[in-house]
Design an enzyme around this catalytic site. Structure first.
Site, PDB file in Angstrom:
ATOM      1  N   PRO A 113       0.733  -1.451   0.070  1.00  0.00           N
ATOM      2  CA  PRO A 113      -0.122  -0.086  -0.079  1.00  0.00           C
ATOM      3  C   PRO A 113       0.743   1.279  -0.054  1.00  0.00           C
ATOM      4  O   PRO A 113       1.915   1.402   0.628  1.00  0.00           O
ATOM      5  CB  PRO A 113      -0.836  -0.056   1.195  1.00  0.00           C
ATOM      6  N   ASN A 114       0.306   2.128  -0.687  1.00  0.00           N
ATOM      7  CA  ASN A 114       0.971   3.739  -0.780  1.00  0.00           C
ATOM      8  C   ASN A 114       2.033   3.732  -1.662  1.00  0.00           C
ATOM      9  O   ASN A 114       2.680   4.789  -1.719  1.00  0.00           O
ATOM     10  CB  ASN A 114       1.124   4.294   0.350  1.00  0.00           C
ATOM     11  N   ARG A 147       5.078  10.968  -2.481  1.00  0.00           N
ATOM     12  CA  ARG A 147       5.098  10.653  -1.111  1.00  0.00           C
ATOM     13  C   ARG A 147       6.128  10.835  -0.209  1.00  0.00           C
ATOM     14  O   ARG A 147       7.175  10.114  -0.377  1.00  0.00           O
ATOM     15  CB  ARG A 147       4.376   9.095  -1.048  1.00  0.00           C
ATOM     16  N   TYR A 166      11.143   8.349   1.069  1.00  0.00           N
ATOM     17  CA  TYR A 166      11.144   7.581   0.185  1.00  0.00           C
ATOM     18  C   TYR A 166      11.788   7.929  -1.454  1.00  0.00           C
ATOM     19  O   TYR A 166      11.614   7.229  -2.272  1.00  0.00           O
ATOM     20  CB  TYR A 166       9.708   7.092  -0.189  1.00  0.00           C
ATOM     21  N   ASN A 199       8.152  -5.513  -1.254  1.00  0.00           N
ATOM     22  CA  ASN A 199       8.060  -4.602  -0.302  1.00  0.00           C
ATOM     23  C   ASN A 199       6.402  -4.416   0.113  1.00  0.00           C
ATOM     24  O   ASN A 199       5.673  -3.932  -0.334  1.00  0.00           O
ATOM     25  CB  ASN A 199       8.347  -3.119  -0.856  1.00  0.00           C
ATOM     26  N   ALA A 230       3.262  -0.899   4.705  1.00  0.00           N
ATOM     27  CA  ALA A 230       2.617  -0.847   6.226  1.00  0.00           C
ATOM     28  C   ALA A 230       2.470  -2.277   6.339  1.00  0.00           C
ATOM     29  O   ALA A 230       2.318  -2.603   7.835  1.00  0.00           O
ATOM     30  CB  ALA A 230       1.557   0.060   6.082  1.00  0.00           C
ATOM     31  N   HIS A 270       4.409  -4.539   9.099  1.00  0.00           N
ATOM     32  CA  HIS A 270       4.395  -4.578  10.502  1.00  0.00           C
ATOM     33  C   HIS A 270       3.257  -5.157  11.155  1.00  0.00           C
ATOM     34  O   HIS A 270       3.048  -5.195  12.389  1.00  0.00           O
ATOM     35  CB  HIS A 270       4.514  -3.113  10.752  1.00  0.00           C
ATOM     36  N   ASP A 272       2.127 -15.752   6.233  1.00  0.00           N
ATOM     37  CA  ASP A 272       1.974 -17.140   6.022  1.00  0.00           C
ATOM     38  C   ASP A 272       1.610 -17.675   4.680  1.00  0.00           C
ATOM     39  O   ASP A 272       2.143 -18.871   4.379  1.00  0.00           O
ATOM     40  CB  ASP A 272       0.615 -17.428   6.735  1.00  0.00           C
ATOM     41  N   GLU A 276      12.648  -9.640   1.404  1.00  0.00           N
ATOM     42  CA  GLU A 276      11.859  -8.303   1.733  1.00  0.00           C
ATOM     43  C   GLU A 276      12.940  -7.160   1.414  1.00  0.00           C
ATOM     44  O   GLU A 276      14.153  -7.000   1.716  1.00  0.00           O
ATOM     45  CB  GLU A 276      11.764  -8.466   3.149  1.00  0.00           C
ATOM     46  N   HIS A 321      12.991  -2.688   1.646  1.00  0.00           N
ATOM     47  CA  HIS A 321      12.407  -1.264   1.840  1.00  0.00           C
ATOM     48  C   HIS A 321      13.394  -0.185   1.353  1.00  0.00           C
ATOM     49  O   HIS A 321      14.362  -0.264   1.436  1.00  0.00           O
ATOM     50  CB  HIS A 321      12.199  -1.208   3.349  1.00  0.00           C
ATOM     51  N   LEU A 322      12.473   0.727   0.907  1.00  0.00           N
ATOM     52  CA  LEU A 322      13.233   1.840   0.454  1.00  0.00           C
ATOM     53  C   LEU A 322      14.007   2.885   1.928  1.00  0.00           C
ATOM     54  O   LEU A 322      15.253   3.020   1.787  1.00  0.00           O
ATOM     55  CB  LEU A 322      12.208   3.065  -0.112  1.00  0.00           C
ATOM     56  N   SER A 323      13.120   2.863   2.857  1.00  0.00           N
ATOM     57  CA  SER A 323      13.866   3.308   4.203  1.00  0.00           C
ATOM     58  C   SER A 323      14.388   2.213   4.915  1.00  0.00           C
ATOM     59  O   SER A 323      14.212   1.169   5.026  1.00  0.00           O
ATOM     60  CB  SER A 323      12.562   4.270   4.840  1.00  0.00           C
ATOM     61  N   ARG A 381      13.579   4.219  12.213  1.00  0.00           N
ATOM     62  CA  ARG A 381      12.512   4.854  12.352  1.00  0.00           C
ATOM     63  C   ARG A 381      11.520   4.823  13.611  1.00  0.00           C
ATOM     64  O   ARG A 381      12.153   4.216  14.692  1.00  0.00           O
ATOM     65  CB  ARG A 381      11.717   4.828  10.841  1.00  0.00           C
ATOM     66  N   ARG A 420       7.935   0.449  13.394  1.00  0.00           N
ATOM     67  CA  ARG A 420       8.394  -0.015  12.041  1.00  0.00           C
ATOM     68  C   ARG A 420       9.538  -1.006  12.101  1.00  0.00           C
ATOM     69  O   ARG A 420       9.826  -1.604  11.438  1.00  0.00           O
ATOM     70  CB  ARG A 420       8.589   1.237  11.229  1.00  0.00           C
TER      71      ARG A 420
END
Ligand code: DQA
Length: 148
Positions: A9-10, A17, A22, A73, A76, A79, A86, A97, A99-101, A106, A110
């Site tokens: 999402p997002n 954003r 990001y 990625n 949200a 978390h 699963d 996995e 992540h950009l950040s 953070r 997170r």
């Protein structure tokens, strides 16, 4: 070799954003960047983004037999999502996995990833480069399995 990139999402809002966290590249820009690396590595890559948790679960389930690896990625859902964790465990497709950040740097919520323990490893904090590193990592892992 076929790799599926999943985005949660997002991430469709990348570019505008929270650019301080990001970056300014859009998801389309990142897809192009990943595509160039995929060509170099001679692998096929598909990209998918959704804001809906169940659609990520469906995509992971449908990847069985079609893809050799997943780079995800979960945004949200990283978390919160037992369902995505699963699903990755259920299909037994190697996953990385990304992540950009740097989620360890953070907010405290997170720093916990429910999905990373279902993956080979996690790459975080390198902006769009995390996507390229994710591709290199999954391809190298799958090749090492093929040599066994
Ligand atoms: C993110 C980090 C998550 O905590 C956040 O919810 C995102 C993006 C990242 O790529 O840095 O949406 O996954």
């Amino acid at each position: 070799m076929k790799i599926l990139f999943l985005n949660g999402p997002n991430l469709n809002l990348l570019g505008t954003r929270e650019p301080d966290k990001y970056g300014t590249l859009t998801l389309d820009n990142i897809q192009t960047f990943v595509g160039q690396e995929a060509d170099k590595l001679n692998v096929e890559v598909d990209f998918y983004q959704t804001n809906i948790e169940g659609e990520l679960v469906d995509k992971i389930q449908q990847a069985k037999g079609k893809y050799d690896g997943i780079v995800i990625n979960p945004a949200a859902y990283t978390h919160t999502s037992v369902a995505i964790r699963d699903a990755i465990l259920a299909v037994e497709i190697p996953a990385v996995e990304i992540h950009l950040s740097n989620i360890q740097k953070r907010e405290e919520f997170r720093t916990i990833s429910l999905t990373a323990p279902a993956c080979i490893g996690q790459i975080a904090g390198f902006g769009a480069f995390s996507y390229k590193l994710g591709l290199i990592a999954i391809v190298d892992y799958i090749k090492s399995l093929e040599q066994d």
